[in-house]
Design a protein around this motif. Structure first.
Motif, PDB file in Angstrom:
ATOM      1  N   THR A  31       0.845  -1.184   0.000  1.00  0.00           N
ATOM      2  CA  THR A  31       0.000   0.000   0.000  1.00  0.00           C
ATOM      3  C   THR A  31       0.885   1.240   0.000  1.00  0.00           C
ATOM      4  O   THR A  31       1.747   1.397   0.861  1.00  0.00           O
ATOM      5  CB  THR A  31      -0.932   0.002   1.226  1.00  0.00           C
ATOM      6  OG1 THR A  31      -1.667  -1.226   1.243  1.00  0.00           O
ATOM      7  CG2 THR A  31      -1.893   1.177   1.176  1.00  0.00           C
ATOM      8  N   ILE A  32       0.648   2.105  -0.985  1.00  0.00           N
ATOM      9  CA  ILE A  32       1.514   3.259  -1.224  1.00  0.00           C
ATOM     10  C   ILE A  32       0.687   4.538  -1.101  1.00  0.00           C
ATOM     11  O   ILE A  32      -0.293   4.723  -1.833  1.00  0.00           O
ATOM     12  CB  ILE A  32       2.130   3.163  -2.631  1.00  0.00           C
ATOM     13  CG1 ILE A  32       2.907   1.852  -2.756  1.00  0.00           C
ATOM     14  CG2 ILE A  32       3.000   4.370  -2.934  1.00  0.00           C
ATOM     15  CD1 ILE A  32       3.192   1.445  -4.174  1.00  0.00           C
ATOM     16  N   TYR A  52      -1.262  -2.294 -16.301  1.00  0.00           N
ATOM     17  CA  TYR A  52      -1.099  -2.637 -14.887  1.00  0.00           C
ATOM     18  C   TYR A  52      -2.378  -2.306 -14.131  1.00  0.00           C
ATOM     19  O   TYR A  52      -2.842  -1.164 -14.166  1.00  0.00           O
ATOM     20  CB  TYR A  52       0.077  -1.877 -14.268  1.00  0.00           C
ATOM     21  CG  TYR A  52       1.356  -2.094 -15.011  1.00  0.00           C
ATOM     22  CD1 TYR A  52       2.003  -3.325 -14.964  1.00  0.00           C
ATOM     23  CD2 TYR A  52       1.919  -1.078 -15.780  1.00  0.00           C
ATOM     24  CE1 TYR A  52       3.178  -3.538 -15.665  1.00  0.00           C
ATOM     25  CE2 TYR A  52       3.096  -1.286 -16.480  1.00  0.00           C
ATOM     26  CZ  TYR A  52       3.713  -2.512 -16.422  1.00  0.00           C
ATOM     27  OH  TYR A  52       4.869  -2.720 -17.117  1.00  0.00           O
ATOM     28  N   LEU A  53      -2.933  -3.292 -13.450  1.00  0.00           N
ATOM     29  CA  LEU A  53      -4.116  -3.073 -12.628  1.00  0.00           C
ATOM     30  C   LEU A  53      -3.684  -2.992 -11.175  1.00  0.00           C
ATOM     31  O   LEU A  53      -3.083  -3.928 -10.648  1.00  0.00           O
ATOM     32  CB  LEU A  53      -5.111  -4.222 -12.812  1.00  0.00           C
ATOM     33  CG  LEU A  53      -5.683  -4.384 -14.206  1.00  0.00           C
ATOM     34  CD1 LEU A  53      -6.605  -5.593 -14.265  1.00  0.00           C
ATOM     35  CD2 LEU A  53      -6.435  -3.126 -14.632  1.00  0.00           C
ATOM     36  N   VAL A  54      -3.961  -1.876 -10.556  1.00  0.00           N
ATOM     37  CA  VAL A  54      -3.660  -1.688  -9.137  1.00  0.00           C
ATOM     38  C   VAL A  54      -4.971  -1.410  -8.414  1.00  0.00           C
ATOM     39  O   VAL A  54      -5.940  -0.952  -9.017  1.00  0.00           O
ATOM     40  CB  VAL A  54      -2.637  -0.548  -8.899  1.00  0.00           C
ATOM     41  CG1 VAL A  54      -1.298  -0.876  -9.537  1.00  0.00           C
ATOM     42  CG2 VAL A  54      -3.165   0.776  -9.401  1.00  0.00           C
ATOM     43  N   SER A  55      -4.995  -1.692  -7.139  1.00  0.00           N
ATOM     44  CA  SER A  55      -6.202  -1.464  -6.339  1.00  0.00           C
ATOM     45  C   SER A  55      -6.222  -0.024  -5.866  1.00  0.00           C
ATOM     46  O   SER A  55      -5.228   0.481  -5.347  1.00  0.00           O
ATOM     47  CB  SER A  55      -6.212  -2.397  -5.129  1.00  0.00           C
ATOM     48  OG  SER A  55      -6.219  -3.735  -5.555  1.00  0.00           O
ATOM     49  N   VAL A  56      -7.387   0.611  -6.051  1.00  0.00           N
ATOM     50  CA  VAL A  56      -7.519   2.005  -5.636  1.00  0.00           C
ATOM     51  C   VAL A  56      -8.982   2.397  -5.411  1.00  0.00           C
ATOM     52  O   VAL A  56      -9.261   3.419  -4.817  1.00  0.00           O
ATOM     53  CB  VAL A  56      -6.860   2.949  -6.673  1.00  0.00           C
ATOM     54  CG1 VAL A  56      -7.653   3.000  -7.957  1.00  0.00           C
ATOM     55  CG2 VAL A  56      -6.624   4.326  -6.137  1.00  0.00           C
ATOM     56  N   ASN A  65      -6.213   8.358  -0.264  1.00  0.00           N
ATOM     57  CA  ASN A  65      -5.381   8.618  -1.440  1.00  0.00           C
ATOM     58  C   ASN A  65      -4.226   7.617  -1.528  1.00  0.00           C
ATOM     59  O   ASN A  65      -3.087   7.973  -1.802  1.00  0.00           O
ATOM     60  CB  ASN A  65      -4.867  10.066  -1.457  1.00  0.00           C
ATOM     61  CG  ASN A  65      -4.516  10.514  -2.863  1.00  0.00           C
ATOM     62  OD1 ASN A  65      -5.192  10.168  -3.829  1.00  0.00           O
ATOM     63  ND2 ASN A  65      -3.460  11.289  -2.986  1.00  0.00           N
ATOM     64  N   TRP A  66      -4.556   6.369  -1.277  1.00  0.00           N
ATOM     65  CA  TRP A  66      -3.593   5.271  -1.329  1.00  0.00           C
ATOM     66  C   TRP A  66      -3.886   4.394  -2.537  1.00  0.00           C
ATOM     67  O   TRP A  66      -5.026   4.269  -2.973  1.00  0.00           O
ATOM     68  CB  TRP A  66      -3.700   4.384  -0.097  1.00  0.00           C
ATOM     69  CG  TRP A  66      -3.313   5.011   1.202  1.00  0.00           C
ATOM     70  CD1 TRP A  66      -2.740   6.235   1.415  1.00  0.00           C
ATOM     71  CD2 TRP A  66      -3.479   4.435   2.497  1.00  0.00           C
ATOM     72  NE1 TRP A  66      -2.544   6.450   2.748  1.00  0.00           N
ATOM     73  CE2 TRP A  66      -2.987   5.353   3.437  1.00  0.00           C
ATOM     74  CE3 TRP A  66      -3.999   3.226   2.958  1.00  0.00           C
ATOM     75  CZ2 TRP A  66      -2.989   5.106   4.800  1.00  0.00           C
ATOM     76  CZ3 TRP A  66      -4.003   2.976   4.311  1.00  0.00           C
ATOM     77  CH2 TRP A  66      -3.502   3.903   5.227  1.00  0.00           C
ATOM     78  N   LEU A  67      -2.857   3.757  -3.064  1.00  0.00           N
ATOM     79  CA  LEU A  67      -3.056   2.704  -4.048  1.00  0.00           C
ATOM     80  C   LEU A  67      -2.318   1.465  -3.579  1.00  0.00           C
ATOM     81  O   LEU A  67      -1.390   1.544  -2.775  1.00  0.00           O
ATOM     82  CB  LEU A  67      -2.651   3.138  -5.462  1.00  0.00           C
ATOM     83  CG  LEU A  67      -1.213   3.472  -5.801  1.00  0.00           C
ATOM     84  CD1 LEU A  67      -0.383   2.216  -6.021  1.00  0.00           C
ATOM     85  CD2 LEU A  67      -1.182   4.296  -7.063  1.00  0.00           C
TER      86      LEU A  67
END
Length: 103
Positions: A31-32, A52-56, A65-67
């Motif tokens: 988690t960024i 690229y699929l990232v969770s958000v 405001n994390w991905l």
């Protein structure tokens, strides 16, 4: 687990902060946080156009405001390098990473 440890270290070298300490982190989930000047959803959309699929999209992530990068399925080290490079590029060559530093 080895890939997660490796990617965590690479993202940190690129200047990104990771929310959970390694000992507390779920394996394969990184988690960024992003600065308020950038929208995590916009970064995620840009990454998606690159494959690229990232969770958000959960309310929890959006509110903060994390991905998240979640390592699932088959992937190579080269793909991990590529997604981390793509994230750094979308964040303006580490500019967003530097702004997320916590004291």
């Amino acid at each position: 687990a080895d890939a997660s440890v490796w990617l965590r270290a690479r993202l940190r070298r690129l200047g990104f902060d990771i929310i959970a300490p390694e000992d507390d982190a779920a394996p394969g989930v990184l988690t960024i946080p992003l600065p308020a000047t950038m929208r995590a959803s916009a970064i995620a959309e840009a990454l998606e156009t690159q494959g690229y699929l990232v969770s958000v999209h959960s309310r929890y992530l959006l509110d903060r405001n994390w991905l998240q990068i979640c390592l699932m399925g088959a992937f190579s080290r080269e793909q991990l390098v590529a997604v981390s490079d793509a994230l750094a590029q979308q964040c303006g060559d580490h500019a967003c990473a530097a702004k997320t530093r916590r004291s």
